[in-house]
Design a protein around this motif. Structure first.
Motif, PDB file in Angstrom:
ATOM      1  N   LEU A  74      -1.151  -9.146  37.558  1.00 55.65           N
ATOM      2  CA  LEU A  74      -0.765 -10.411  36.945  1.00 55.65           C
ATOM      3  C   LEU A  74      -0.124 -10.146  35.576  1.00 55.65           C
ATOM      4  N   SER A  75      -0.752  -9.276  34.809  1.00 56.42           N
ATOM      5  CA  SER A  75      -0.236  -8.934  33.489  1.00 56.42           C
ATOM      6  C   SER A  75       1.127  -8.237  33.613  1.00 56.42           C
ATOM      7  N   SER A  76       1.273  -7.372  34.625  1.00 55.05           N
ATOM      8  CA  SER A  76       2.558  -6.693  34.837  1.00 55.05           C
ATOM      9  C   SER A  76       3.647  -7.684  35.222  1.00 55.05           C
ATOM     10  N   ARG A  77       3.269  -8.676  36.029  1.00 52.41           N
ATOM     11  CA  ARG A  77       4.269  -9.677  36.432  1.00 52.41           C
ATOM     12  C   ARG A  77       4.757 -10.466  35.227  1.00 52.41           C
ATOM     13  N   GLU A  78       3.849 -10.796  34.313  1.00 57.79           N
ATOM     14  CA  GLU A  78       4.241 -11.509  33.089  1.00 57.79           C
ATOM     15  C   GLU A  78       5.234 -10.661  32.286  1.00 57.79           C
ATOM     16  N   ALA A  79       4.913  -9.372  32.167  1.00 61.55           N
ATOM     17  CA  ALA A  79       5.782  -8.476  31.395  1.00 61.55           C
ATOM     18  C   ALA A  79       7.158  -8.375  32.041  1.00 61.55           C
ATOM     19  N   THR A  80       7.188  -8.315  33.350  1.00 63.34           N
ATOM     20  CA  THR A  80       8.436  -8.226  34.085  1.00 63.34           C
ATOM     21  C   THR A  80       9.267  -9.499  33.898  1.00 63.34           C
ATOM     22  N   LYS A  81       8.560 -10.635  33.959  1.00 60.82           N
ATOM     23  CA  LYS A  81       9.249 -11.911  33.795  1.00 60.82           C
ATOM     24  C   LYS A  81       9.913 -11.986  32.419  1.00 60.82           C
ATOM     25  N   ALA A  82       9.183 -11.551  31.405  1.00 60.28           N
ATOM     26  CA  ALA A  82       9.719 -11.599  30.044  1.00 60.28           C
ATOM     27  C   ALA A  82      10.968 -10.730  29.938  1.00 60.28           C
ATOM     28  N   ALA A  83      10.895  -9.515  30.522  1.00 62.23           N
ATOM     29  CA  ALA A  83      12.039  -8.601  30.454  1.00 62.23           C
ATOM     30  C   ALA A  83      13.239  -9.188  31.177  1.00 62.23           C
ATOM     31  N   THR A  84      12.998  -9.728  32.345  1.00 62.30           N
ATOM     32  CA  THR A  84      14.084 -10.268  33.153  1.00 62.30           C
ATOM     33  C   THR A  84      14.739 -11.457  32.450  1.00 62.30           C
ATOM     34  N   GLN A  86      14.890 -11.915  29.105  1.00 62.88           N
ATOM     35  CA  GLN A  86      15.516 -11.615  27.812  1.00 62.88           C
ATOM     36  C   GLN A  86      16.676 -10.630  27.877  1.00 62.88           C
ATOM     37  N   VAL A  87      16.571  -9.667  28.793  1.00 60.36           N
ATOM     38  CA  VAL A  87      17.539  -8.560  28.784  1.00 60.36           C
ATOM     39  C   VAL A  87      19.005  -9.001  28.970  1.00 60.36           C
ATOM     40  N   PRO A  88      19.316  -9.848  29.965  1.00 60.82           N
ATOM     41  CA  PRO A  88      20.733 -10.157  30.186  1.00 60.82           C
ATOM     42  C   PRO A  88      21.416 -10.771  28.958  1.00 60.82           C
ATOM     43  N   GLY A  89      20.754 -11.744  28.327  1.00 54.85           N
ATOM     44  CA  GLY A  89      21.330 -12.385  27.142  1.00 54.85           C
ATOM     45  C   GLY A  89      21.466 -11.414  25.987  1.00 54.85           C
ATOM     46  N   MET A  90      20.455 -10.570  25.829  1.00 60.11           N
ATOM     47  CA  MET A  90      20.455  -9.615  24.722  1.00 60.11           C
ATOM     48  C   MET A  90      21.642  -8.651  24.832  1.00 60.11           C
ATOM     49  N   LEU A  91      21.833  -8.060  26.018  1.00 60.01           N
ATOM     50  CA  LEU A  91      22.912  -7.076  26.177  1.00 60.01           C
ATOM     51  C   LEU A  91      24.291  -7.744  26.097  1.00 60.01           C
ATOM     52  N   ALA A  92      24.414  -8.940  26.698  1.00 60.13           N
ATOM     53  CA  ALA A  92      25.701  -9.642  26.665  1.00 60.13           C
ATOM     54  C   ALA A  92      26.081  -9.963  25.225  1.00 60.13           C
ATOM     55  N   ASP A  93      25.092 -10.394  24.442  1.00 63.62           N
ATOM     56  CA  ASP A  93      25.324 -10.758  23.048  1.00 63.62           C
ATOM     57  C   ASP A  93      25.741  -9.540  22.216  1.00 63.62           C
ATOM     58  N   VAL A 104      32.807  -9.161  27.604  1.00 63.56           N
ATOM     59  CA  VAL A 104      32.579  -7.782  28.030  1.00 63.56           C
ATOM     60  C   VAL A 104      31.707  -7.779  29.283  1.00 63.56           C
ATOM     61  N   GLN A 105      32.021  -6.862  30.188  1.00 68.66           N
ATOM     62  CA  GLN A 105      31.272  -6.751  31.439  1.00 68.66           C
ATOM     63  C   GLN A 105      30.055  -5.837  31.225  1.00 68.66           C
ATOM     64  N   VAL A 106      28.852  -6.408  31.295  1.00 70.75           N
ATOM     65  CA  VAL A 106      27.661  -5.570  31.099  1.00 70.75           C
ATOM     66  C   VAL A 106      26.674  -5.702  32.253  1.00 70.75           C
ATOM     67  N   GLN A 107      27.197  -6.116  33.414  1.00 66.14           N
ATOM     68  CA  GLN A 107      26.288  -6.390  34.526  1.00 66.14           C
ATOM     69  C   GLN A 107      25.518  -5.146  34.994  1.00 66.14           C
ATOM     70  N   THR A 108      26.241  -4.026  35.110  1.00 70.80           N
ATOM     71  CA  THR A 108      25.570  -2.811  35.587  1.00 70.80           C
ATOM     72  C   THR A 108      24.500  -2.351  34.603  1.00 70.80           C
ATOM     73  N   LEU A 109      24.858  -2.371  33.313  1.00 73.50           N
ATOM     74  CA  LEU A 109      23.893  -1.989  32.281  1.00 73.50           C
ATOM     75  C   LEU A 109      22.650  -2.867  32.363  1.00 73.50           C
ATOM     76  N   THR A 110      22.883  -4.168  32.547  1.00 74.84           N
ATOM     77  CA  THR A 110      21.782  -5.129  32.617  1.00 74.84           C
ATOM     78  C   THR A 110      20.894  -4.839  33.822  1.00 74.84           C
TER      79      THR A 110
END
Ligand SMILES: [Zn+2]
Length: 352
Positions: A74-84, A86-93, A104-110
């Motif tokens: 359950l705790s791992s799922r929460e951590a995964t949800k948070a990463a999923t 935050q990451v796309p917006g962070m890298l795109a920004d 800029v295309q950052v889909q693969t990196l994301t």
């Protein structure tokens, strides 16, 4: 004749250290939580109760291990949800700012970063459940052969688990990492790559095949030779100034995991040359500081775990001494090298 337009200044470089550190702190929290759950689990089932015999405690804990596993998952799922989330917006920004506002295309990196985080967090519960099982079994047999109480033996076995390091992640080279260190490394690397991609996009858009490698603070020895070098993105070299291709430099290690180097479009008539300032002592000193900080955090996690299982017991006392020793070493190092101490890197979150 084509009109001469001045190229844009390089877009804003990413604040990769800050983003990586925030991600590391969040990972530290998840690990402290899960290790805390394991410690609480071990302390349960009547561990300290004289009316529960060793075998009953062992049988009870092993029977309940699936419940522990679900809790951890359950705790791992929460951590995964948070990463999923935050990451796309962070890298795109990061990429867009580094490109001076261009798309800029950052889909693969994301996808790579999210995938790595998901793999790591989903592996942690299995790893910890397996260790909890071993602790239960080995603690019970320790009591049979040794002169420790069940509580002491369990605290000792759990302490060994934390001391060995809990490493649910594996990099491409097969090296195993703890969750906080891996998170920090892959977030820093992905953020830097997003920034690099942004700057490359900007260079190409404004018509130069060249980039120039930055002068990084406390640079790693592997990348030092590349500082200030002009590289060609596409292999063309109309001005005869390229000192290699970016692909060659990257193959030789530039932009490796945790690398702090960036590069920006180089416009022969406009850009100024980077003056490298070597700082190998700084690199060594900060590397050593990170190592000592890790030691402090590991000691604190051991102390927390021991205090949960056997409050004030021998293992907890030893852990307390270890924390103080590690802190003293760190203080001395910082004083001797003139580095700045980073209290947030010495902290371990309380298990909640
Ligand atoms: Zn580097």
């Amino acid at each position: 004749m084509a009109p001469v337009t001045s190229p844009p200044p390089p877009g804003v470089g990413p604040n990769a250290d800050a983003l990586a550190n925030t991600a590391r702190v969040a990972a530290e929290q998840v690990v402290a939580q899960q290790v805390g759950q394991v410690a609480t689990f071990l302390a349960g089932g009547g561990l300290a109760s004289e009316s529960v015999d060793d075998l009953s405690w062992q049988v009870n804990r092993l029977a309940e291990i699936a419940r522990l596993r679900r809790q951890l998952a359950l705790s791992s799922r929460e951590a995964t949800k948070a990463a999923t989330a935050q990451v796309p917006g962070m890298l795109a920004d990061v990429a867009q700012r580094a490109a001076g506002g261009l798309d800029v295309q950052v889909q693969t990196l994301t996808e790579d970063l999210v995938g790595a985080l998901i793999r790591m967090w989903s592996g942690l519960p299995t790893l910890l459940t397996g260790k909890a099982e071993i602790i239960v079994i080995s603690a019970a047999s320790q009591v049979r052969v040794g002169n420790l109480t069940r509580v002491q033996a369990t605290a000792q076995a759990a302490d060994r688990m934390v001391a060995q390091g809990i490493a649910p992640a594996r990099d491409r080279a097969g090296r195993q990492w703890t969750a906080p260190a891996y998170t920090e490394m892959i977030v820093r690397t992905s953020v830097m790559d997003a920034g690099r991609t942004g700057r490359e996009t900007q260079a190409v858009r404004f018509g130069t095949p060249y980039v120039q490698v930055s002068d990084a603070l406390r640079e790693c020895p592997m990348c030092r030779p590349w500082e200030g070098k002009i590289l060609t993105l596409d292999g063309t070299d109309p001005e005869g100034i390229a000192q290699g291709t970016l692909a060659e430099a990257r193959a030789a290690g530039l932009g490796h995991p945790n690398c702090r180097h960036l590069w920006a479009g180089y416009f022969p008539a406009y850009s100024s040359r980077v003056q490298p300032t070597p700082d190998s002592a700084g690199w060594e000193a900060s590397k050593r500081q990170r190592e000592l900080e890790r030691r402090v955090r590991a000691a604190k996690l051991r102390q927390q775990t021991a205090e949960t299982i056997d409050p004030g017991g021998l293992t907890a006392q030893a852990a307390k001494t270890r924390v103080r020793d590690a802190q003293r070493q760190l203080r001395e190092h910082v004083k001797a090298t003139g580095q700045r101490r980073k209290p947030d890197r010495e902290r371990v979150p309380q298990a909640s």
